[in-house]
Write a protein that holds these residues in place. Structure first.
Motif, mmCIF file in Angstrom:
data_model
loop_
_atom_site.group_PDB
_atom_site.id
_atom_site.type_symbol
_atom_site.label_atom_id
_atom_site.label_comp_id
_atom_site.label_asym_id
_atom_site.label_seq_id
_atom_site.Cartn_x
_atom_site.Cartn_y
_atom_site.Cartn_z
ATOM 1 N N MET A 225 1.044 -1.191 -0.002
ATOM 2 C CA MET A 225 0.076 -0.128 0.000
ATOM 3 C C MET A 225 0.950 1.212 -0.044
ATOM 4 S SD MET A 225 -3.292 0.818 0.074
ATOM 5 C CE MET A 225 -4.250 -0.496 1.233
ATOM 6 N N THR A 292 -2.977 2.848 10.474
ATOM 7 C CA THR A 292 -4.384 3.354 10.116
ATOM 8 C C THR A 292 -4.417 2.856 8.596
ATOM 9 O OG1 THR A 292 -3.474 5.676 9.941
ATOM 10 C CG2 THR A 292 -4.895 4.730 11.913
ATOM 11 N N THR A 293 -3.436 3.327 7.900
ATOM 12 C CA THR A 293 -3.769 3.027 6.226
ATOM 13 C C THR A 293 -3.019 1.950 6.042
ATOM 14 O OG1 THR A 293 -1.697 4.353 5.850
ATOM 15 C CG2 THR A 293 -3.685 5.733 6.265
ATOM 16 N N ASN A 294 -2.203 0.908 6.517
ATOM 17 C CA ASN A 294 -1.578 -0.002 5.915
ATOM 18 C C ASN A 294 -0.383 0.389 5.025
ATOM 19 O OD1 ASN A 294 -2.983 -1.776 7.789
ATOM 20 N ND2 ASN A 294 -4.171 -2.533 5.989
HETATM 21 C C1 LIG Z 1 -5.227 -3.159 7.232
HETATM 22 O O1 LIG Z 1 -4.842 -4.560 6.971
HETATM 23 C C2 LIG Z 1 -5.501 -5.381 7.826
HETATM 24 C C3 LIG Z 1 -5.139 -6.996 7.951
HETATM 25 O O2 LIG Z 1 -4.600 -7.388 6.689
HETATM 26 C C4 LIG Z 1 -7.211 -5.265 7.166
HETATM 27 O O3 LIG Z 1 -7.871 -6.056 8.038
HETATM 28 C C5 LIG Z 1 -7.503 -3.795 7.226
HETATM 29 O O4 LIG Z 1 -8.905 -3.703 6.964
HETATM 30 C C6 LIG Z 1 -6.444 -2.846 6.631
HETATM 31 N N1 LIG Z 1 -6.757 -1.648 6.823
HETATM 32 C C7 LIG Z 1 -6.766 -0.743 5.533
HETATM 33 C C8 LIG Z 1 -7.149 0.623 5.781
HETATM 34 O O5 LIG Z 1 -6.735 -1.173 4.421
#
Ligand SMILES: *[C@@H]1O[C@H](CO)[C@@H](O)[C@H](O)[C@H]1NC(C)=O
Ligand SMILES: *[C@@H]1O[C@H](CO)[C@@H](O)[C@H](O)[C@H]1NC(C)=O
Length: 324
Positions: A225, A292-294
């Motif tokens: 990401m 928060t955003t990965n």
């Molecule tokens: C981040 O990663 C987690 C685990 O893979 C996931 O559950 C979550 O929805 C993700 N958050 C975003 C903002 O993409």
């Protein structure tokens, strides 16, 4: 849709503009592994004076991207960023010293910006045209003539630049500053400065010039990401950082590099595709992940920005050093 049609048109242009691509000298691709390089010092000057960066935006760039890039440069001198930071990343560049043992400058800042929204030299540029864009901006006085200047051209996603996406994601060089003032008959140049260019890879080759945030043509599909979800911006920051290190340590072609001086392996291109600890070809290494955003990153900057910055070959240890 006009937008996607235009995009197809661009891609076909891209293919047809470079019939001799196979015979061109190749810069190492970001994804190509190299054997451990050893950069040699060719005894020329490095950028040891303050590095005043001037950006020329060629074509359209969203304001939020301009702010993010300005914040990347503001992060060099800001005392208030968490670590690992843009500053801890640049520390490796400071290990490069010239013949008088002066290090590369730690004073990197954004000194000015100009825009060529109308793409005055057209939407297809040769490499030779790039420094001429800077000289044209100086003549129009939209950018000053500064011998401490590093003039950075960023081209929009619909501008085709010779060899972009084919063998490189950016390049850099030196230019003679135009003679200042009206014609005086005095045959002196205004000194020299350095320039660099990076293209927006969003549409043309994100898998090459925005890796590891976009899927490469060949290789594992998993992608990370990007900060703010802007793959093109994240790629530009990586490549701007790569050109900045290359310019600072090999500004005039007689600094630190390995191999052919026309296609040198420089401080950061020596470490292709390497961003974190334990990285190897096709794997960027262990990175930080924003909870928060990965988004994956390896450097904090000012204004809550996070960046992914390339590993730099460390002249002290003679190894690539990632920021995390
Ligand atoms: C981040 O990663 C987690 C685990 O893979 C996931 O559950 C979550 O929805 C993700 N958050 C975003 C903002 O993409
Ligand atoms: C950085 O260099 C500029 C000149 O280019 C100077 O005005 C400024 O004071 C320097 N900043 C630091 C922190 O050394």
């Amino acid at each position: 849709m006009a937008h996607s049609l235009n995009h197809c048109f661009l891609l076909s242009l891209l293919l047809f503009s470079f019939p001799t691509v196979l015979s061109l000298p190749r810069k190492p691709l970001f994804l190509v592994p190299t054997a451990s390089p050893v950069l040699e010092y060719h005894r020329g000057p490095l950028l040891t004076n303050p590095i005043n960066v001037y950006i020329l935006y060629y074509g359209h760039f969203h304001l939020s991207r301009k702010y993010a890039i300005a914040d990347f440069f503001a992060s060099f001198l800001s005392p208030n960023t968490a670590t690992p930071s843009v500053q801890t990343w640049w520390r490796t560049a400071l290990s490069y010293t010239d013949l008088s043992r002066r290090p590369v400058s730690n004073n990197v800042s954004l000194a000015g910006m100009a825009s060529d929204l109308a793409c005055s030299a057209g939407k297809t540029l040769t490499r030779n045209q790039l420094p001429l864009l800077i000289k044209a901006a100086m003549r129009k006085q939209t950018l000053p003539m500064d011998p401490s200047g590093l003039y950075l051209i960023l081209t929009s996603d619909d501008t085709i630049v010779e060899r972009f996406c084919m063998s490189s994601c950016g390049t850099h060089g030196a230019l003679l500053l135009p003679r200042p003032g009206p014609k005086t008959g005095v045959d002196k140049t205004g000194g020299r400065a350095v320039w660099a260019w990076v293209g927006d890879p969003s549409k043309q080759c994100p898998g090459l010039c925005a890796w590891p945030y976009a899927k490469p043509l060949w290789g594992p599909p998993s992608v990370l990401m990007a900060p703010g979800g802007d793959v093109g911006l994240a790629g530009m920051v990586i490549n701007v950082a790569t050109m900045l290190v290359g310019s600072a340590t090999n500004p005039y072609g007689d600094g630190f590099y390995e191999g052919d001086p026309l296609v040198p392996v420089e401080a950061s291109t020596a470490c292709p595709g390497l961003y974190g600890k334990d990285g190897f070809a096709g794997y960027p290494g262990t990175l930080l992940v924003d909870p928060t955003t990965n988004a994956s990153f390896n450097a904090y900057g000012v204004g809550s920005h996070i960046f992914l910055l390339p590993a730099i070959w460390d002249p002290l240890t003679r190894k690539c050093k990632a920021n995390v």
